[in-house]
Design a protein around this motif. Sequence first.
Motif, PDB file in Angstrom:
ATOM      1  N   TYR A 196       0.825  -1.209   0.000  1.00 19.55           N
ATOM      2  CA  TYR A 196       0.000   0.000   0.000  1.00 19.55           C
ATOM      3  C   TYR A 196       0.856   1.255   0.000  1.00 19.55           C
ATOM      4  CZ  TYR A 196      -4.173  -2.772   0.942  1.00 19.55           C
ATOM      5  OH  TYR A 196      -5.206  -3.665   0.868  1.00 19.55           O
ATOM      6  N   ALA A 197       1.890   1.263   0.801  1.00 22.57           N
ATOM      7  CA  ALA A 197       2.762   2.435   0.859  1.00 22.57           C
ATOM      8  C   ALA A 197       3.398   2.717  -0.502  1.00 22.57           C
ATOM      9  CB  ALA A 197       3.844   2.234   1.924  1.00 22.57           C
ATOM     10  N   LEU A 198       3.814   1.666  -1.183  1.00 25.41           N
ATOM     11  CA  LEU A 198       4.409   1.852  -2.504  1.00 25.41           C
ATOM     12  C   LEU A 198       3.390   2.398  -3.503  1.00 25.41           C
ATOM     13  CD1 LEU A 198       6.578  -1.389  -2.719  1.00 25.41           C
ATOM     14  CD2 LEU A 198       7.384   0.969  -2.432  1.00 25.41           C
ATOM     15  N   GLN A 199       2.146   1.923  -3.418  1.00 28.38           N
ATOM     16  CA  GLN A 199       1.109   2.437  -4.306  1.00 28.38           C
ATOM     17  C   GLN A 199       0.789   3.895  -3.989  1.00 28.38           C
ATOM     18  OE1 GLN A 199      -2.222  -0.207  -3.903  1.00 28.38           O
ATOM     19  NE2 GLN A 199      -1.184  -1.903  -4.924  1.00 28.38           N
ATOM     20  N   TRP A 200       0.669   4.205  -2.708  1.00 27.14           N
ATOM     21  CA  TRP A 200       0.337   5.579  -2.306  1.00 27.14           C
ATOM     22  C   TRP A 200       1.465   6.546  -2.683  1.00 27.14           C
ATOM     23  CZ3 TRP A 200      -4.059   7.656  -0.027  1.00 27.14           C
ATOM     24  CH2 TRP A 200      -5.057   6.740   0.280  1.00 27.14           C
ATOM     25  N   SER A 201       2.679   6.045  -2.691  1.00 26.82           N
ATOM     26  CA  SER A 201       3.800   6.937  -3.013  1.00 26.82           C
ATOM     27  C   SER A 201       3.742   7.430  -4.460  1.00 26.82           C
ATOM     28  CB  SER A 201       5.130   6.231  -2.752  1.00 26.82           C
ATOM     29  OG  SER A 201       5.338   5.197  -3.699  1.00 26.82           O
ATOM     30  N   GLN A 202       2.976   6.743  -5.290  1.00 29.38           N
ATOM     31  CA  GLN A 202       2.868   7.143  -6.695  1.00 29.38           C
ATOM     32  C   GLN A 202       1.779   8.204  -6.918  1.00 29.38           C
ATOM     33  OE1 GLN A 202       5.110   5.909  -8.887  1.00 29.38           O
ATOM     34  NE2 GLN A 202       5.970   4.882  -7.093  1.00 29.38           N
ATOM     35  N   LEU A 203       0.965   8.473  -5.895  1.00 28.03           N
ATOM     36  CA  LEU A 203      -0.143   9.423  -6.044  1.00 28.03           C
ATOM     37  C   LEU A 203       0.309  10.857  -5.814  1.00 28.03           C
ATOM     38  CD1 LEU A 203      -2.946   7.495  -4.144  1.00 28.03           C
ATOM     39  CD2 LEU A 203      -2.679   7.744  -6.607  1.00 28.03           C
ATOM     40  N   PRO A 204      -0.413  11.821  -6.399  1.00 29.81           N
ATOM     41  CA  PRO A 204      -0.117  13.232  -6.138  1.00 29.81           C
ATOM     42  C   PRO A 204      -0.441  13.590  -4.678  1.00 29.81           C
ATOM     43  CG  PRO A 204      -1.638  12.999  -8.007  1.00 29.81           C
ATOM     44  CD  PRO A 204      -1.458  11.656  -7.403  1.00 29.81           C
ATOM     45  N   VAL A 205       0.204  14.612  -4.181  1.00 32.74           N
ATOM     46  CA  VAL A 205       0.047  15.052  -2.794  1.00 32.74           C
ATOM     47  C   VAL A 205      -1.410  15.392  -2.490  1.00 32.74           C
ATOM     48  CG1 VAL A 205       0.706  16.828  -1.134  1.00 32.74           C
ATOM     49  CG2 VAL A 205       2.412  15.863  -2.651  1.00 32.74           C
ATOM     50  N   GLU A 206      -2.122  15.984  -3.438  1.00 28.26           N
ATOM     51  CA  GLU A 206      -3.509  16.380  -3.203  1.00 28.26           C
ATOM     52  C   GLU A 206      -4.380  15.164  -2.878  1.00 28.26           C
ATOM     53  OE1 GLU A 206      -1.882  17.190  -6.122  1.00 28.26           O
ATOM     54  OE2 GLU A 206      -1.289  19.195  -5.455  1.00 28.26           O
ATOM     55  N   HIS A 207      -4.137  14.052  -3.543  1.00 27.92           N
ATOM     56  CA  HIS A 207      -4.906  12.830  -3.275  1.00 27.92           C
ATOM     57  C   HIS A 207      -4.608  12.317  -1.876  1.00 27.92           C
ATOM     58  CE1 HIS A 207      -5.640  11.618  -7.753  1.00 27.92           C
ATOM     59  NE2 HIS A 207      -5.950  12.875  -7.498  1.00 27.92           N
ATOM     60  N   LEU A 208      -3.362  12.374  -1.479  1.00 27.80           N
ATOM     61  CA  LEU A 208      -2.981  11.907  -0.153  1.00 27.80           C
ATOM     62  C   LEU A 208      -3.607  12.780   0.926  1.00 27.80           C
ATOM     63  CD1 LEU A 208       0.772  11.130  -0.833  1.00 27.80           C
ATOM     64  CD2 LEU A 208      -1.139   9.526  -0.766  1.00 27.80           C
ATOM     65  N   GLN A 209      -3.618  14.103   0.708  1.00 26.80           N
ATOM     66  CA  GLN A 209      -4.223  15.010   1.679  1.00 26.80           C
ATOM     67  C   GLN A 209      -5.722  14.753   1.810  1.00 26.80           C
ATOM     68  OE1 GLN A 209      -2.959  18.774   0.083  1.00 26.80           O
ATOM     69  NE2 GLN A 209      -1.170  18.884   1.431  1.00 26.80           N
TER      70      GLN A 209
END
Length: 96
Positions: free
Chosen positions: A20-33
């Motif tokens: 999951y961390a590896l997948q999330w690392s590929q997302l833009p910051v706005e999606h993570l926020q």
Amino acid sequence: MIEESAERNVPAQVPNGLAYALQWSQLPVEHLQAALKAIEPELKREHELRALATLFVLRKNDRTLNAGAARTAARALTAAQQQQAVPPPTVSGPVA
């Protein structure tokens, strides 16, 4: 044997959390926020529940606190029994 992905040179079979961390690392910051904002209330509730559970266990195992609670309960019981033993005062004369 763990195979490696040709794209990112990352093992193909990794633990779920790391995957999951590896997948999330590929997302833009706005999606993570946005995702963090969405799960924040649940994280707070889980934290509060863990804190309450810990406090409950600590208090349950606290001999001093338990002894104090037992003394307070005994005093309250004694006081209640003494009040029952004393008859109510009688009233003489006219009642207004």
